[in-house]
Design a protein around this motif. Structure first.
Motif, PDB file in Angstrom:
ATOM      1  N   ASN A  76       0.815  -1.216   0.000  1.00 18.43           N
ATOM      2  CA  ASN A  76       0.000   0.000   0.000  1.00 18.43           C
ATOM      3  C   ASN A  76       0.851   1.269   0.000  1.00 18.43           C
ATOM      4  O   ASN A  76       0.338   2.359  -0.224  1.00 18.43           O
ATOM      5  CB  ASN A  76      -0.951   0.023   1.206  1.00 18.43           C
ATOM      6  CG  ASN A  76      -0.258   0.439   2.490  1.00 18.43           C
ATOM      7  OD1 ASN A  76       0.767  -0.134   2.859  1.00 18.43           O
ATOM      8  ND2 ASN A  76      -0.816   1.416   3.184  1.00 18.43           N
ATOM      9  N   ASN A  77       2.162   1.124   0.218  1.00 16.90           N
ATOM     10  CA  ASN A  77       3.039   2.292   0.244  1.00 16.90           C
ATOM     11  C   ASN A  77       3.435   2.775  -1.154  1.00 16.90           C
ATOM     12  O   ASN A  77       3.759   3.956  -1.322  1.00 16.90           O
ATOM     13  CB  ASN A  77       4.309   2.006   1.043  1.00 16.90           C
ATOM     14  CG  ASN A  77       4.058   1.666   2.498  1.00 16.90           C
ATOM     15  OD1 ASN A  77       4.777   0.867   3.085  1.00 16.90           O
ATOM     16  ND2 ASN A  77       3.024   2.240   3.087  1.00 16.90           N
ATOM     17  N   TRP A  78       3.435   1.888  -2.133  1.00 16.48           N
ATOM     18  CA  TRP A  78       3.937   2.299  -3.447  1.00 16.48           C
ATOM     19  C   TRP A  78       2.863   2.417  -4.523  1.00 16.48           C
ATOM     20  O   TRP A  78       3.128   2.952  -5.608  1.00 16.48           O
ATOM     21  CB  TRP A  78       5.060   1.383  -3.929  1.00 16.48           C
ATOM     22  CG  TRP A  78       4.705  -0.057  -4.225  1.00 16.48           C
ATOM     23  CD1 TRP A  78       4.824  -1.121  -3.383  1.00 16.48           C
ATOM     24  CD2 TRP A  78       4.195  -0.586  -5.461  1.00 16.48           C
ATOM     25  NE1 TRP A  78       4.423  -2.278  -4.007  1.00 16.48           N
ATOM     26  CE2 TRP A  78       4.034  -1.971  -5.288  1.00 16.48           C
ATOM     27  CE3 TRP A  78       3.871  -0.018  -6.703  1.00 16.48           C
ATOM     28  CZ2 TRP A  78       3.556  -2.819  -6.296  1.00 16.48           C
ATOM     29  CZ3 TRP A  78       3.385  -0.859  -7.708  1.00 16.48           C
ATOM     30  CH2 TRP A  78       3.233  -2.231  -7.512  1.00 16.48           C
ATOM     31  N   VAL A  87      -4.581   4.838 -11.337  1.00 14.49           N
ATOM     32  CA  VAL A  87      -3.583   4.125 -10.541  1.00 14.49           C
ATOM     33  C   VAL A  87      -2.430   5.091 -10.299  1.00 14.49           C
ATOM     34  O   VAL A  87      -1.975   5.764 -11.232  1.00 14.49           O
ATOM     35  CB  VAL A  87      -3.077   2.863 -11.272  1.00 14.49           C
ATOM     36  CG1 VAL A  87      -2.009   2.148 -10.454  1.00 14.49           C
ATOM     37  CG2 VAL A  87      -4.244   1.927 -11.585  1.00 14.49           C
ATOM     38  N   VAL A  88      -1.970   5.180  -9.044  1.00 17.06           N
ATOM     39  CA  VAL A  88      -0.872   6.095  -8.706  1.00 17.06           C
ATOM     40  C   VAL A  88       0.306   5.300  -8.176  1.00 17.06           C
ATOM     41  O   VAL A  88       0.154   4.424  -7.311  1.00 17.06           O
ATOM     42  CB  VAL A  88      -1.307   7.134  -7.652  1.00 17.06           C
ATOM     43  CG1 VAL A  88      -0.171   8.124  -7.391  1.00 17.06           C
ATOM     44  CG2 VAL A  88      -2.564   7.885  -8.090  1.00 17.06           C
ATOM     45  N   GLY A 133       2.088   6.518  -0.300  1.00 17.92           N
ATOM     46  CA  GLY A 133       0.754   5.996  -0.515  1.00 17.92           C
ATOM     47  C   GLY A 133      -0.175   6.136   0.674  1.00 17.92           C
ATOM     48  O   GLY A 133      -0.195   7.159   1.366  1.00 17.92           O
ATOM     49  N   THR A 134      -0.962   5.074   0.913  1.00 19.77           N
ATOM     50  CA  THR A 134      -1.917   5.109   2.015  1.00 19.77           C
ATOM     51  C   THR A 134      -1.268   4.697   3.333  1.00 19.77           C
ATOM     52  O   THR A 134      -1.968   4.424   4.310  1.00 19.77           O
ATOM     53  CB  THR A 134      -3.142   4.226   1.710  1.00 19.77           C
ATOM     54  OG1 THR A 134      -2.715   2.916   1.325  1.00 19.77           O
ATOM     55  CG2 THR A 134      -3.964   4.847   0.598  1.00 19.77           C
ATOM     56  N   GLY A 135       0.061   4.697   3.348  1.00 19.91           N
ATOM     57  CA  GLY A 135       0.790   4.712   4.617  1.00 19.91           C
ATOM     58  C   GLY A 135       0.937   6.163   5.061  1.00 19.91           C
ATOM     59  O   GLY A 135       0.641   6.524   6.193  1.00 19.91           O
TER      60      GLY A 135
END
Length: 306
Positions: A76-78, A87-88, A133-135
């Motif tokens: 989820n970090n990348w 998509v990112v 990301g979502t971290g």
């Protein structure tokens, strides 16, 4: 939609303590274990099994031995996958984590889900600007609020860039542990669900920032469920709400996080939705991340059967 029933998880092949990330992740502890990979793989399989038993769709992608990616278990970090088909790819602090952006992972996802555009912010690594990301960002998707505790891994400028791209408002602040060190990722100190937010407000040491964050949560109509610094250190902030194929919601966490909660906290959370927890001690100890870090939410539309 705050939650999804589609989760991507990466089964590790070279899991181990990563010295490159330990420089600013105080949750990591180097162990003498020679079998960390075997233990982590067994914990991973047990965790995936519990999710699938509850009707949650998990796309498991097996990591590759080369290039060497000891933290691939935390995807989820990348990468993030959004319901508009975007998509990112994100810029990563640790050099050896940048290799986690493996084409075969995206190829696997794109075989199952549709996507409309790929945004690649990894070039920001050359300027030493990072957003993991979502971290780094905990998203209130329904109210379009992006919560982010700033740290060496979370650039305020890039948080703003994300918010501009997706129409979010940014709520940025600093979060620290008992030693005054910046918390490396926002998702270890807070979790946003559909009706509530689990958060370690005590880690926001500036009183004005603490009240600002609390007020923003209250304004969003969500209930605040506070956890202590000790509970945060047991990964009680690193939770994720998901739903299954029937729309039933669950809160997912590690067993360490679950057992750190008081009976009252467990009861309060379960008044909203059942809890799924799994023992991932080896992953938490060596990797410094927990259940939420292992799950990349996929909001992309499924490909049609035709």
């Amino acid at each position: 939609m705050q939650t999804t029933s589609h989760i991507m998880m990466i089964r590790p092949v070279n899991f181990s303590f990563n010295a490159e990330t330990a420089v600013n992740n105080a949750f990591q502890v180097a162990t003498e274990s020679d079998d960390a990979q075997d233990k982590a793989a067994a914990e991973f399989d047990g965790f995936v099994g519990k999710l699938q038993q509850n009707g949650i769709d998990v796309t498991v992608i097996h990591d590759t031995p080369e290039p060497y990616t000891p933290d691939s278990i935390f995807p989820n970090n990348w990468v993030s996958f959004h319901d508009d088909g975007t998509v990112v790819l994100y810029p990563m602090f640790a050099v050896n984590r940048r290799a986690e952006r493996k084409p075969q992972v995206l190829e696997n996802i794109f075989g199952k889900f549709d996507h409309s555009q790929l945004i690649d912010w990894s070039k920001e690594e050359a300027a030493d600007r990072f957003l993991e990301g979502t971290g780094s960002m905990v998203l209130d998707r329904e109210n379009k609020i992006c919560y982010a505790c700033l740290s060496p891994r979370t650039s305020q400028e890039l948080v703003g860039q994300f918010c501009q791209q997706f129409g979010y408002s940014a709520v940025t602040f600093f979060s620290r542990d008992q030693q005054g060190r910046e918390i490396y990722h926002t998702n270890v100190m807070m979790c946003v669900a559909d009706q509530y937010v689990v958060i370690c407000l005590d880690s926001i040491t500036d009183p004005a920032e603490r009240e600002m964050v609390a007020e923003k949560i209250r304004q969003s109509g969500k209930k605040i469920i506070e956890i202590s610094i000790d509970q945060m250190n047991s990964f009680a902030g690193n939770m994720l709400q998901v739903n299954n194929k029937d729309g039933k919601k669950f809160l997912v966490m590690s067993s360490q996080a679950y057992h750190s909660l008081s009976a009252n906290q467990q009861q309060e959370l379960e008044s909203f939705n059942p809890i799924i927890h799994s023992d991932i001690t080896t992953i938490e100890t060596n990797g410094g991340g927990s259940a939420r870090c292992m799950m990349a939410e996929v909001f992309l539309p499924l490909k049609s059967l035709s």
